[in-house]
Design an enzyme around this catalytic site. Sequence first.
Site, PDB file in Angstrom:
ATOM      1  N   GLY A   1       0.786  -1.227   0.000  1.00 47.20           N
ATOM      2  CA  GLY A   1       0.000   0.000   0.000  1.00 47.20           C
ATOM      3  C   GLY A   1       0.816   1.274   0.000  1.00 47.20           C
ATOM      4  N   GLU A   2       1.849   1.327   0.834  1.00 43.03           N
ATOM      5  CA  GLU A   2       2.621   2.569   0.953  1.00 43.03           C
ATOM      6  C   GLU A   2       3.434   2.860  -0.301  1.00 43.03           C
ATOM      7  OE1 GLU A   2       6.752   1.369   3.102  1.00 43.03           O
ATOM      8  OE2 GLU A   2       4.990   1.366   4.402  1.00 43.03           O
ATOM      9  N   ASP A   3       3.661   1.820  -1.131  1.00 42.33           N
ATOM     10  CA  ASP A   3       4.410   2.009  -2.379  1.00 42.33           C
ATOM     11  C   ASP A   3       3.514   2.485  -3.528  1.00 42.33           C
ATOM     12  OD1 ASP A   3       6.737   1.275  -1.208  1.00 42.33           O
ATOM     13  OD2 ASP A   3       6.896  -0.691  -2.171  1.00 42.33           O
ATOM     14  N   THR A   4       2.355   1.853  -3.709  1.00 41.39           N
ATOM     15  CA  THR A   4       1.619   2.059  -4.979  1.00 41.39           C
ATOM     16  C   THR A   4       0.130   2.334  -4.838  1.00 41.39           C
ATOM     17  OG1 THR A   4       1.145  -0.308  -5.220  1.00 41.39           O
ATOM     18  CG2 THR A   4       3.224   0.499  -6.154  1.00 41.39           C
ATOM     19  N   ARG A   5      -0.401   2.331  -3.584  1.00 41.92           N
ATOM     20  CA  ARG A   5      -1.862   2.457  -3.479  1.00 41.92           C
ATOM     21  C   ARG A   5      -2.367   3.741  -4.118  1.00 41.92           C
ATOM     22  NH1 ARG A   5      -5.685   0.235  -0.475  1.00 41.92           N
ATOM     23  NH2 ARG A   5      -4.219  -0.764   0.959  1.00 41.92           N
TER      24      ARG A   5
ATOM     25  N   GLY B   1      -3.212  -4.803  11.380  1.00 40.68           N
ATOM     26  CA  GLY B   1      -2.795  -5.974  12.136  1.00 40.68           C
ATOM     27  C   GLY B   1      -1.704  -6.725  11.434  1.00 40.68           C
TER      28      GLY B   1
ATOM     29  N   GLU C   1      -0.279 -13.056   1.815  1.00 42.11           N
ATOM     30  CA  GLU C   1      -1.145 -13.031   0.634  1.00 42.11           C
ATOM     31  C   GLU C   1      -0.518 -13.843  -0.499  1.00 42.11           C
ATOM     32  OE1 GLU C   1      -3.458  -8.703   0.672  1.00 42.11           O
ATOM     33  OE2 GLU C   1      -1.873  -9.120  -0.771  1.00 42.11           O
TER      34      GLU C   1
END
Length: 1076
Positions: A27-31, A59, A93
């Site tokens: 998320g912090e790279d490409t969201r 979490g 994931e």
Amino acid sequence: MALSTQVRASSGSAFPWKYDVFLSFRGEDTRKGFTGYLYHELQRRGIRSFRDDPQLERGTTISPKLLTAIEQSRFAIVVLSPNYASSTWCLLELSKILECMEERGTILPIFYEVDPSHVRHQRGSFAEAFQEHEEKFGEGNKEVEGWRDALTKVASLAGWTSEKYRYETELIREIVQALWSKVHPSLTVFGSSEKLVGMDAKLEEIDVLLDKEANDVRFIGIWGMGGIGKTTLGRLVYEKISHQFEVCIFLANVREASKTTHGLVDLQKQILSQILKEENVQVWNVYSGITMIKRCVCNKAVLLVLDDVDQSEQLAILVGEKDCFGLRSRIIITTRNRHVLVTHGVEKPYELKGLNEDEALQLFSWKAFTKCEPEEDYAELCKRFVTCAAGLPLALKILGSFLYKRSLDSWSSAFQKLKQTPNPTVFEILKISFDGLDEMEKKIFLDIACFRRLYRNEFMIELVDSSDPCNRITRSVLAEKSLLTISSDNQVDVHDLIHEMGCEIVRQENKEPGGRSRLCLRDHIFHVFTKNTGTEAIEGILLHLDKLEEADWNLETFSKMCKLKLLYIHNLRLSVGPKFLPNALRFLNWSWYPSKSLPPCFQPDELTELSLVHSNIDHLWNGKKYLRNLKSIDLSYSINLTRTPDFTVFPNLEKLVLEGCTNLVKIHPSIALLKRLKLCNFRNCKSIKSLPSELNMEFLETFDISGCSKLKKIPEFVGQTKRLSKLCLGGTAVEKLPSSIEHLSESLVELDLSGIVIREQPHSLFFKQNFRVSSFGLFPRKSPHPLIPLLASLKQFSSLTELKLNDCNLCEGEIPNDIGSLSSLRKLELRGNNFVSLPASIHLLSKLEVITVENCTRLQQLPELPASDYILVKTDNCTSLQVFPDPPDLCRIGNFELTCMNCSSLETHRRSLECLEFVIPGREIPEWFNNQSVGDSVTEKLPSDACNSKCIGFAVCALIVPQDNPSAFPENPLLDPDTCRIGCHWNNYGVYSLCQNFRVRQFVSDHLWLFVLRSLFWKLEKRLEVNFVFKITRAVGNNRCIKVKKCGVRALYEYDKEELISKMNQSKSSISLYKK
């Protein structure tokens, strides 16, 4: 890749995926950047994508919701960014993704600002991330090692590397297109369970028109009648190729949507909303909408499908011109109106046609039985319903769905109802096209639909056009609107359901048949004339009975039909004739007309056709009736006719047919004044003794007086008579040809002088190379002195197509050897001559199709035959014939037939049994036919599907013997006197019947009829057996007949053909294959 419907069989239908793709990313790279844009584009293209909620990442344990989402996704896109491996969430994931999708091969990695080798070997930021994981979980931890293994596996898969793309938009576009092509087939499966029968070939044809690789803009038009499948085809094409375009729009029901107050503006809003991805696009009017659409599509590759367009205005407002779109755009338009496409510049509109018989049966069976073939008990009724639908998919679907799980009694009842009134749903859909016509177009359409039998005659069409010049252009309009078809030879026809729709429209005009504009059904016509219910509403009556019937009508009802323009009555014998006929009549065609003349008060000033075949008239009328519009008179076989009328009252007559008027004696001399006459037929008028001495008819094309046995002199063709192409004088008493015939050498195509005695040698025209003859029978029957000089000149006739030298007493050597120079010859008739053999040069006649040597009792052998596409050899009653002709080269010949009835000297033991059709003397069916049965039917059991697929046809044989009880067989009024017809009927795919017929005159001994049926069994793999039945009919009054005593059949396979051809080529007396 070519378009196909085969993806509907995809196994994907067994996995109802909730999501098409699962997005795994850091998320912090490409969201907020790359992944956000990718997700948006996937959603825009209709690819259902799962992206996790950012709140879930707080979490360290992966959410059960995510695990379930992975399990319910068909594909996974893994965005491997620099910090991907630092997230245990991402690694969990990834492990789950590999567990679910590794075997399916549905993982798509994206190396975003990282080197794939760094991911594979955990170098750089990936090495730092795993150093932290080992510090946290301990070195050698199994879970951490599993994460390393997962990254190695994913990095080894084919994917995308962001560094290879200049712009991220290019990378995103390529990813979305690739994923769409993988996901899209399953969308088709999920979106519909429809069985798309017969669509593959049509998709391939559309694929050629699309030419998706061409860097241009293309308009593709699909047109056809209502219910033919235009929308289905358009939607299929859209589903198959839409992933290849930047913008994809399917605009449905354009015709209906355009009818509303702001219909076209609303349609423009739909286009703009799908381009801009905005729900409430403001369009003030159609003009602002046109401008906005142009701006939005000018630099984009667009796929736009406009379904059911019916007005040129719709295309002008919604599409515009080609230069409005970006290169590689494809605009597909479906319509019932071809003219709409032509006016908008669509160069080659694609005409969508109905299903063939096999396809129709499959579609109907899917709807009625949910399988591709009918149940056995329903097979015959299925055939009837499929025939009624006439290949129209809409009708097949509606009828099949209605009959699903209904009893046989219900099926029979439904069919009887369908014969009386069309299905209401089908009727309303087809009627849309009719409702869009103007009043003139509606009138002409109803004429054609109700009286379509008449419009299959080119001369009738010419008469209709001459009476109303608007007809021709209106027919073109109706053809463009898919309401009728016009063939290359100008014949007009309508689809069976369109015909029924037209008749139903007329039926709804009035409950009482006498109050309707057109009558074409037998029961309605009989009702009007027996109940005397005719009215002035009736404009046309067409009664065509298959067999001659007798009736007692009240013909006074004609007095009420003051607007009647067309009266056609065929095969009806009435006891009394009419005292009144409407003067409004333009077409009067009444066979077996009962009166001795037409009513005295009948003055049809607009009459163009008068046909009273087999009538009881002895003269047309007393006195003169000036009919300037009359163009055709046909009084054939009116045996009481004794004289013709004064022809000066018919100045525009073009066609005069008096064939078979055996008591006609007096031909009015004014016939010579018919300047516009094209056809003059006095064939078999045996009482005519004289004709005018000269004819000056500029337009005369056919002059037929054959069979006028008392006529000794024919007219001279003088003046402007230069178009005569057919001159038939056979069977007359003419002893001298007119000198003017020499001037017809350039126009004459067919000349028949059979059976006449010519006292003088033919004129020099017979020796001119440019003389073109197609039917030539020059010699007197049994003449002791044939015209040898003419035979010697045969090589000059390079344009000759038919040569008839029947009953000429030709002896051995009298046919010149250079007959092979007749390069155009197609038919050679040599019946009843005395030669023993024929010139060897016959094999040079490359276009020869028929050679007839029947009744040549001294003929012993035939020469080598030419390798034509088709050859029929008839040698019946050649009692001295011993040897068959050498077969042509098998790889070059197409069809070969041979009949040898009563050839008692024929050597049958030397003959191979490989030809496809021939008749020879014989008393036993050869053992080669391994399945034989006593009687007139035989059933061939088919082997397994694997063998069936290699079956190329069947060889069939019947033993035909004389029959002592002809009354056991039905009479056939179509047969010539003293003849019988034998036909073989076989079933195909359960319900269809085909037949192979030939006529055979009574023969004196047993014969074998053998033939091979090839390329006629399209679905043999679906059949367990094929049944062959022989049926015989006889001419009316024929008291001698034949019957089938025994029959046999053999299934043929490729290896049979090779073996038999090899055997046949080794035999000089064998017979070649006749390939159907």
